[in-house]
Motif scaffolding. Structure first.
Motif, PDB file in Angstrom:
ATOM      1  N   GLY A  20       0.853  -1.159   0.007  1.00 29.34           N
ATOM      2  CA  GLY A  20       0.004   0.012   0.109  1.00 29.34           C
ATOM      3  C   GLY A  20       0.764   1.430   0.111  1.00 29.34           C
ATOM      4  O   GLY A  20       2.097   1.259  -0.240  1.00 29.34           O
ATOM      5  N   ARG A  21       0.172   2.404   0.157  1.00 32.95           N
ATOM      6  CA  ARG A  21       0.742   3.638   0.166  1.00 32.95           C
ATOM      7  C   ARG A  21       0.296   4.554   1.238  1.00 32.95           C
ATOM      8  O   ARG A  21      -0.865   4.773   1.487  1.00 32.95           O
ATOM      9  CB  ARG A  21       0.655   4.392  -0.810  1.00 32.95           C
ATOM     10  CG  ARG A  21       1.529   5.896  -1.222  1.00 32.95           C
ATOM     11  CD  ARG A  21       1.405   6.180  -2.723  1.00 32.95           C
ATOM     12  NE  ARG A  21      -0.004   6.266  -3.478  1.00 32.95           N
ATOM     13  CZ  ARG A  21      -0.901   7.229  -3.347  1.00 32.95           C
ATOM     14  NH1 ARG A  21      -0.544   8.382  -2.471  1.00 32.95           N
ATOM     15  NH2 ARG A  21      -2.118   6.909  -3.745  1.00 32.95           N
ATOM     16  N   HIS A  22       1.265   5.162   2.166  1.00 33.62           N
ATOM     17  CA  HIS A  22       0.847   6.127   3.100  1.00 33.62           C
ATOM     18  C   HIS A  22       0.918   7.351   2.711  1.00 33.62           C
ATOM     19  O   HIS A  22       2.124   7.864   2.323  1.00 33.62           O
ATOM     20  CB  HIS A  22       1.776   6.091   4.477  1.00 33.62           C
ATOM     21  CG  HIS A  22       1.335   6.647   5.471  1.00 33.62           C
ATOM     22  ND1 HIS A  22       1.699   8.296   5.770  1.00 33.62           N
ATOM     23  CD2 HIS A  22       0.555   6.491   6.869  1.00 33.62           C
ATOM     24  CE1 HIS A  22       1.329   8.472   6.822  1.00 33.62           C
ATOM     25  NE2 HIS A  22       0.438   7.212   7.574  1.00 33.62           N
ATOM     26  N   GLU A 115      -5.994   1.165  13.146  1.00 37.06           N
ATOM     27  CA  GLU A 115      -7.282   1.027  12.781  1.00 37.06           C
ATOM     28  C   GLU A 115      -8.072   2.196  12.442  1.00 37.06           C
ATOM     29  O   GLU A 115      -9.399   1.974  12.119  1.00 37.06           O
ATOM     30  CB  GLU A 115      -8.122   0.043  13.550  1.00 37.06           C
ATOM     31  CG  GLU A 115      -7.373  -1.448  13.506  1.00 37.06           C
ATOM     32  CD  GLU A 115      -8.016  -2.285  14.305  1.00 37.06           C
ATOM     33  OE1 GLU A 115      -9.162  -2.848  13.733  1.00 37.06           O
ATOM     34  OE2 GLU A 115      -7.737  -2.919  15.496  1.00 37.06           O
ATOM     35  N   ALA A 116      -7.673   3.327  12.468  1.00 35.55           N
ATOM     36  CA  ALA A 116      -8.484   4.659  12.291  1.00 35.55           C
ATOM     37  C   ALA A 116      -9.047   4.552  10.901  1.00 35.55           C
ATOM     38  O   ALA A 116      -8.473   4.164   9.913  1.00 35.55           O
ATOM     39  CB  ALA A 116      -7.704   5.832  12.566  1.00 35.55           C
ATOM     40  N   GLY A 117      -9.878   5.484  10.856  1.00 35.00           N
ATOM     41  CA  GLY A 117     -10.802   5.198   9.326  1.00 35.00           C
ATOM     42  C   GLY A 117      -9.885   6.044   8.393  1.00 35.00           C
ATOM     43  O   GLY A 117      -9.144   6.896   8.662  1.00 35.00           O
ATOM     44  N   PRO A 118     -10.174   6.041   7.238  1.00 35.86           N
ATOM     45  CA  PRO A 118      -9.674   6.754   6.033  1.00 35.86           C
ATOM     46  C   PRO A 118      -9.686   8.483   6.161  1.00 35.86           C
ATOM     47  O   PRO A 118      -9.017   8.949   5.692  1.00 35.86           O
ATOM     48  CB  PRO A 118     -10.222   6.335   4.808  1.00 35.86           C
ATOM     49  CG  PRO A 118     -10.669   5.052   4.979  1.00 35.86           C
ATOM     50  CD  PRO A 118     -11.072   5.033   6.440  1.00 35.86           C
ATOM     51  N   ALA A 133      -3.861   5.245  -8.799  1.00 38.65           N
ATOM     52  CA  ALA A 133      -4.244   6.600  -7.915  1.00 38.65           C
ATOM     53  C   ALA A 133      -5.759   6.689  -7.888  1.00 38.65           C
ATOM     54  O   ALA A 133      -6.511   6.256  -8.679  1.00 38.65           O
ATOM     55  CB  ALA A 133      -3.913   7.766  -8.688  1.00 38.65           C
ATOM     56  N   GLY A 134      -6.193   7.072  -6.740  1.00 34.88           N
ATOM     57  CA  GLY A 134      -7.859   7.064  -6.487  1.00 34.88           C
ATOM     58  C   GLY A 134      -8.215   5.930  -5.592  1.00 34.88           C
ATOM     59  O   GLY A 134      -9.408   6.167  -5.188  1.00 34.88           O
ATOM     60  N   LEU A 135      -7.658   4.838  -5.679  1.00 38.90           N
ATOM     61  CA  LEU A 135      -8.260   3.476  -4.958  1.00 38.90           C
ATOM     62  C   LEU A 135      -7.704   3.593  -3.458  1.00 38.90           C
ATOM     63  O   LEU A 135      -6.653   3.729  -3.102  1.00 38.90           O
ATOM     64  CB  LEU A 135      -7.572   2.380  -5.650  1.00 38.90           C
ATOM     65  CG  LEU A 135      -8.247   2.217  -7.208  1.00 38.90           C
ATOM     66  CD1 LEU A 135      -7.772   1.035  -7.799  1.00 38.90           C
ATOM     67  CD2 LEU A 135      -9.776   2.244  -7.139  1.00 38.90           C
ATOM     68  N   ARG A 136      -8.318   3.046  -2.789  1.00 39.16           N
ATOM     69  CA  ARG A 136      -8.278   2.805  -0.984  1.00 39.16           C
ATOM     70  C   ARG A 136      -8.653   1.292  -1.147  1.00 39.16           C
ATOM     71  O   ARG A 136      -9.512   0.725  -1.675  1.00 39.16           O
ATOM     72  CB  ARG A 136      -8.980   3.491  -0.352  1.00 39.16           C
ATOM     73  CG  ARG A 136      -9.022   5.285  -0.711  1.00 39.16           C
ATOM     74  CD  ARG A 136      -7.750   5.597  -0.047  1.00 39.16           C
ATOM     75  NE  ARG A 136      -7.327   5.795   1.156  1.00 39.16           N
ATOM     76  CZ  ARG A 136      -7.833   6.908   2.009  1.00 39.16           C
ATOM     77  NH1 ARG A 136      -8.030   7.960   1.390  1.00 39.16           N
ATOM     78  NH2 ARG A 136      -7.422   6.776   3.367  1.00 39.16           N
ATOM     79  N   LEU A 137      -7.806   0.773  -0.061  1.00 39.66           N
ATOM     80  CA  LEU A 137      -8.254  -0.672   0.578  1.00 39.66           C
ATOM     81  C   LEU A 137      -9.523  -0.860   1.513  1.00 39.66           C
ATOM     82  O   LEU A 137      -9.986  -1.902   1.324  1.00 39.66           O
ATOM     83  CB  LEU A 137      -7.249  -1.286   1.327  1.00 39.66           C
ATOM     84  CG  LEU A 137      -5.833  -1.336   0.251  1.00 39.66           C
ATOM     85  CD1 LEU A 137      -4.509  -1.695   1.130  1.00 39.66           C
ATOM     86  CD2 LEU A 137      -5.996  -2.233  -0.530  1.00 39.66           C
ATOM     87  N   ARG A 138      -9.918   0.218   2.152  1.00 39.24           N
ATOM     88  CA  ARG A 138     -10.898   0.202   3.099  1.00 39.24           C
ATOM     89  C   ARG A 138     -11.973   1.052   2.883  1.00 39.24           C
ATOM     90  O   ARG A 138     -12.914   1.149   3.761  1.00 39.24           O
ATOM     91  CB  ARG A 138     -10.330   0.551   4.546  1.00 39.24           C
ATOM     92  CG  ARG A 138      -9.050  -0.150   4.839  1.00 39.24           C
ATOM     93  CD  ARG A 138      -8.643   0.149   6.478  1.00 39.24           C
ATOM     94  NE  ARG A 138      -8.030   1.452   6.348  1.00 39.24           N
ATOM     95  CZ  ARG A 138      -7.882   2.393   7.245  1.00 39.24           C
ATOM     96  NH1 ARG A 138      -8.299   1.721   8.548  1.00 39.24           N
ATOM     97  NH2 ARG A 138      -7.382   3.568   7.288  1.00 39.24           N
ATOM     98  N   VAL A 194      -8.235  -6.635   0.049  1.00 39.64           N
ATOM     99  CA  VAL A 194      -9.391  -6.507  -0.915  1.00 39.64           C
ATOM    100  C   VAL A 194      -9.593  -5.075  -1.373  1.00 39.64           C
ATOM    101  O   VAL A 194      -9.639  -4.284  -0.639  1.00 39.64           O
ATOM    102  CB  VAL A 194     -10.761  -7.321  -0.550  1.00 39.64           C
ATOM    103  CG1 VAL A 194     -11.873  -7.092  -1.670  1.00 39.64           C
ATOM    104  CG2 VAL A 194     -10.354  -8.706  -0.397  1.00 39.64           C
ATOM    105  N   VAL A 195      -9.714  -4.893  -2.628  1.00 44.55           N
ATOM    106  CA  VAL A 195      -9.894  -3.469  -3.244  1.00 44.55           C
ATOM    107  C   VAL A 195     -11.624  -3.624  -3.880  1.00 44.55           C
ATOM    108  O   VAL A 195     -11.734  -4.548  -4.691  1.00 44.55           O
ATOM    109  CB  VAL A 195      -9.158  -2.984  -4.426  1.00 44.55           C
ATOM    110  CG1 VAL A 195      -9.528  -1.609  -4.887  1.00 44.55           C
ATOM    111  CG2 VAL A 195      -7.612  -2.959  -3.648  1.00 44.55           C
TER     112      VAL A 195
END
Length: 393
Positions: A20-22, A115-118, A133-138, A194-195
């Motif tokens: 992933g990416r931070h 575990e904080a939300g996006p 770009a633009g995709l998140r895992l959660r 999972v995306v």
């Protein structure tokens, strides 16, 4: 595409891997705070930050814990600066257990990341897709309205085999519960791999047009898993397609079964996963006292074996040198006339001269440690004996 042996290896069933990416600042501080908190609460046994080379841009964190209270898990997180945004960090996380991974175990991602939300600031910004770009895992990732952009996004996401890509079609506009991501309802071990791509009700034809190149199709109101590149052996689009997904907050049992079946397939290791797993196994530093003792015993055994080989080689050289000295002394004590060449046909047998003995001794010295057979002398006699010759007269 690479043809290395690593690329053809399959994912071990004991391995959990994600990337992933931070996007926020000071990702390493976020990881340290999270690990300290889990160590204090007893969720992990310990963690460490192994040193890296002075010229390296990597930062490495290790942690170990006992899944289910008994199964030891070792995990390694690597942070590297983003190629175009150096303030951001791309991360790779691999965790290996002592037995096949159980999807009910805690997600390793939430033991390194909060575990904080996006939407919870920089600490919760670790779940970006590593390459698209633009995709998140959660969270739910709505598909673009533009058909070509939709096709490009799904194609690029499917190439990234670290993630499992799930396409869900909304049969009708969902309510507040239906707009929440399905990831929250998945087993913990699947949740952060999972995306979820979400197609609006009117996008069914467009999304199936985009999926045609990947060889799959999403049913109306259902879901489908995208095959990674390369696709695992035994991947069947029908087995990984769900006809109905109810977006009402209930557990999607059929979808979870399809995801578990997909995770159990002998899938090829994603690009870079083999190297990350090797680093985990060979460069691990967070050892228990028993593991340190076993490692030192292994080193002592290796040094003992090497010393025995060196001693044997030394003895062989010493024996050959002593034989050479004896041959040289015999040559020096022989009268000059004895060294004159004599025609072999004038004698029934011939004893090698001291010079020949010296030459053969040095040949044995040269080849004995290489395991080669002794080299014959120029007149056809072999080492270690005279050759009978018959007078033609």
């Amino acid at each position: 595409m690479s043809n290395s042996a690593t690329d053809h290896a399959t994912i071990p069933q004991t391995l959990w891997a994600a990337r992933g990416r931070h996007s926020g600042p000071a990702a390493e501080d976020v990881v340290r705070r999270t690990l300290r908190r889990h160590r204090e609460s007893g969720d992990i046994d310990d963690f460490a930050e192994p040193p890296v080379a002075d010229d390296s841009t990597e930062q490495v964190f290790e942690a170990r814990w006992r899944a289910g209270g008994t199964v030891t898990v070792r995990a390694r997180l690597t942070l590297v600066p983003h190629r175009t945004r150096p303030q951001e960090r791309e991360w790779t996380l691999v965790a290996e257990a002592e037995r096949p991974w159980d999807e009910a175990w805690p997600s390793p991602a939430t033991l390194f990341w909060p575990e904080a939300g996006p939407a919870d600031g920089a600490d919760g910004a670790w779940d970006h897709h590593p390459t698209v770009a633009g995709l998140r895992l959660r969270q739910v990732n709505a598909l673009p309205e533009d058909d070509k952009e939709m096709r490009r996004r799904l194609r690029d996401a499917a190439r990234q085999a670290w993630c499992v890509n799930l396409v869900v079609h909304e049969a009708m506009t969902p309510d507040e519960h239906g707009r929440l991501p399905l990831a929250r309802l998945l087993p913990a071990g699947l949740r952060h791999r999972v995306v979820e791509h979400r197609a609006a009700p009117q996008q069914l034809r467009a999304v199936n047009w985009a999926l045609k190149a990947l060889g799959v199709e999403v049913p109306r109101g259902g879901a489908v898993l995208l095959p990674p590149d390369p696709a695992p052996d035994g991947f069947d689009a029908r087995e990984h397609s769900v006809r109905s997904v109810f977006l009402d907050g209930s557990e999607p049992a059929e979808l979870v079964a399809a995801l578990r079946h997909f995770a159990a397939l002998p899938r090829p290791l994603p690009h870079g996963a083999g190297e990350a797993l090797t680093d985990l196994r060979e460069n691990w530093t967070l050892l228990t006292l028993q593991e340190e003792l076993e490692r030192e015993r292994h080193r002592v055994a290796m040094f003992t074996e090497a010393l025995e080989a060196m001693t044997k080689s030394r003895d062989l050289y010493r024996e050959a040198a002593e034989e050479a000295h004896r041959a040289l002394a015999a040559y020096r004590d022989t009268p000059a006339a004895a060294a004159l060449p004599r025609r072999p046909e004038l004698f029934g047998t011939r004893t090698p001269s001291p010079l020949q003995q010296l030459t053969r001794t040095f040949e044995r010295l040269k080849f004995s440690t290489k395991g080669s057979r002794p080299v014959s002398s120029a007149d056809g006699t072999s080492d270690g004996g005279a050759t009978d010759t018959t007078d033609p007269a």
